[in-house]
Write a protein that holds these residues in place. Structure first.
Motif, PDB file in Angstrom:
ATOM      1  N   LEU A   1      49.787   9.539   9.244  1.00  0.00           N
ATOM      2  CA  LEU A   1      48.580   9.938   9.972  1.00  0.00           C
ATOM      3  C   LEU A   1      48.463   9.204  11.304  1.00  0.00           C
ATOM      4  CD1 LEU A   1      45.791  11.339  10.165  1.00  0.00           C
ATOM      5  CD2 LEU A   1      44.850   9.401   8.879  1.00  0.00           C
ATOM      6  N   LEU A   2      48.595   7.890  11.278  1.00  0.00           N
ATOM      7  CA  LEU A   2      48.442   7.099  12.496  1.00  0.00           C
ATOM      8  C   LEU A   2      49.547   7.409  13.505  1.00  0.00           C
ATOM      9  CD1 LEU A   2      47.426   3.614  11.027  1.00  0.00           C
ATOM     10  CD2 LEU A   2      45.947   5.333  12.068  1.00  0.00           C
ATOM     11  N   GLU A   3      50.765   7.536  13.003  1.00  0.00           N
ATOM     12  CA  GLU A   3      51.871   7.833  13.912  1.00  0.00           C
ATOM     13  C   GLU A   3      51.698   9.209  14.560  1.00  0.00           C
ATOM     14  OE1 GLU A   3      56.765   7.582  13.888  1.00  0.00           O
ATOM     15  OE2 GLU A   3      55.616   7.247  12.042  1.00  0.00           O
ATOM     16  N   THR A   4      51.203  10.166  13.771  1.00  0.00           N
ATOM     17  CA  THR A   4      50.971  11.504  14.319  1.00  0.00           C
ATOM     18  C   THR A   4      49.896  11.485  15.394  1.00  0.00           C
ATOM     19  OG1 THR A   4      51.593  12.520  12.205  1.00  0.00           O
ATOM     20  CG2 THR A   4      50.334  13.871  13.750  1.00  0.00           C
ATOM     21  N   ILE A   5      48.819  10.737  15.138  1.00  0.00           N
ATOM     22  CA  ILE A   5      47.720  10.655  16.108  1.00  0.00           C
ATOM     23  C   ILE A   5      48.191  10.011  17.411  1.00  0.00           C
ATOM     24  CG2 ILE A   5      45.483   9.596  16.590  1.00  0.00           C
ATOM     25  CD1 ILE A   5      44.807   9.916  13.634  1.00  0.00           C
ATOM     26  N   VAL A   6      48.894   8.883  17.283  1.00  0.00           N
ATOM     27  CA  VAL A   6      49.335   8.168  18.491  1.00  0.00           C
ATOM     28  C   VAL A   6      50.346   8.991  19.268  1.00  0.00           C
ATOM     29  CG1 VAL A   6      50.526   6.126  19.347  1.00  0.00           C
ATOM     30  CG2 VAL A   6      48.859   5.905  17.507  1.00  0.00           C
ATOM     31  N   GLU A   7      51.355   9.503  18.588  1.00  0.00           N
ATOM     32  CA  GLU A   7      52.380  10.286  19.284  1.00  0.00           C
ATOM     33  C   GLU A   7      51.798  11.570  19.858  1.00  0.00           C
ATOM     34  OE1 GLU A   7      55.578  10.901  16.591  1.00  0.00           O
ATOM     35  OE2 GLU A   7      56.289   8.821  16.703  1.00  0.00           O
ATOM     36  N   GLY A   8      50.873  12.198  19.128  1.00  0.00           N
ATOM     37  CA  GLY A   8      50.229  13.394  19.660  1.00  0.00           C
ATOM     38  C   GLY A   8      49.415  13.089  20.904  1.00  0.00           C
TER      39      GLY A   8
END
Length: 282
Positions: free
Chosen positions: A35-42
């Motif tokens: 979740l966190l990686e998706t939010i940051v990369e997005g």
């Protein structure tokens, strides 16, 4: 002292506790990491799609609406200067990390602060925990974050959320507690519920103090994101870390100036956001 009292294996207990958490809730930590990686990369991908000049203008207009013309001009000049130095993409990465950390700190911290302001027992439990969180060295937060989430952007975000959350909780409690008692008594006399009192009186009057807590959380998140570069977090902090390890003074000064520019812009905008509705901004 060891002759009289045997030394308890606190470190071993902590290590065993971390191992148990990792084995028992490994899937939960993996979900949080995704979740966190998706939010940051997005967030990075979205910001990178916008041309640097256009994004600088957008930030300047936002600063003008929320803050003052001087801050808007400084924001425009500051972001264009960062782009001129060649650190635009690392700045975007750092900004995504900070915004993600602060959003989670606000979403978690403000409800806890509201709850603690209404319940004395909760406040007695929360305040010592906040003392521990604020006095613990920042590097210590990286150790369990690495065990739970490996190396990369996620442990940096998690450590930043934990490190930056206490001011938001504290200032939420303080702001609500500072609401005059006569207003509280008036709402009670009219038969208001706890939620009505909070939403109509206490939270609006505490907004300026709460925004001061958010401001401090942003500053702490910025400092933690730089430290988190030691465990693989990208952004300007990684550039600083590389400059230190490679003894590149010029690169270190340039990236340090870029971080200071971002910090000043975020600080002034959030300060103005807290005072604007209170009549403190013209």
């Amino acid at each position: 002292m060891d002759k009289f009292l045997p030394r308890l294996p606190f470190a071993d207990w902590i290590d065993n506790g971390v191992d148990w958490l990792t084995e028992t809730f490994g899937s939960v930590f993996d979900g949080i990491a995704v979740l966190l990686e998706t939010i940051v990369e997005g967030s990075v991908d979205i910001l990178a799609l916008v041309p640097s000049i256009l994004l600088a203008v957008i930030f300047a207009l936002l600063a003008w609406l929320i803050s003052t013309r001087k801050i808007a001009i400084f924001s425009l000049a500051g972001f264009l200067f960062i782009d001129y130095l060649g650190y635009w993409y690392p700045m975007i990465q750092m900004l995504a990390l900070v915004l993600t950390s602060v959003i989670f700190a606000i979403v978690i911290g403000i409800p806890i602060g509201i709850w603690a302001s209404q319940q004395a027992t909760t406040r007695k439990i929360v305040l010592p925990i906040l003392d521990l969180m604020q006095t613990m060295p920042a590097f210590v937060y990286l150790i369990p974050a690495i065990f739970f989430f490996n190396i990369g952007v996620v442990p940096g975000v998690v450590a930043s959320v934990i490190f930056s959350m206490p001011p938001t909780i504290r200032m939420t409690i303080l702001g609500i507690e500072q609401v005059p008692n006569d207003l509280i008594e008036a709402t009670d006399a009219f038969g208001s519920t706890t939620w009505q009192r909070l939403s109509k009186v206490q939270i609006p009057l505490a907004k300026q103090t709460m925004m001061a807590g958010v401001n401090q959380s942003i500053m702490l998140s910025l400092s933690m994101v730089v430290i988190a570069s030691m465990v693989g977090a990208p952004g300007l902090g990684a550039k600083v870390y590389q400059a230190v390890t490679q003894l590149k003074t010029g690169v270190g000064v340039e990236t340090g100036v870029a971080i200071v520019i971002v910090a000043i812009i975020l600080d002034r905008i959030t300060q103005s956001a807290g005072t604007k509705n209170q009549g403190g901004n013209k």
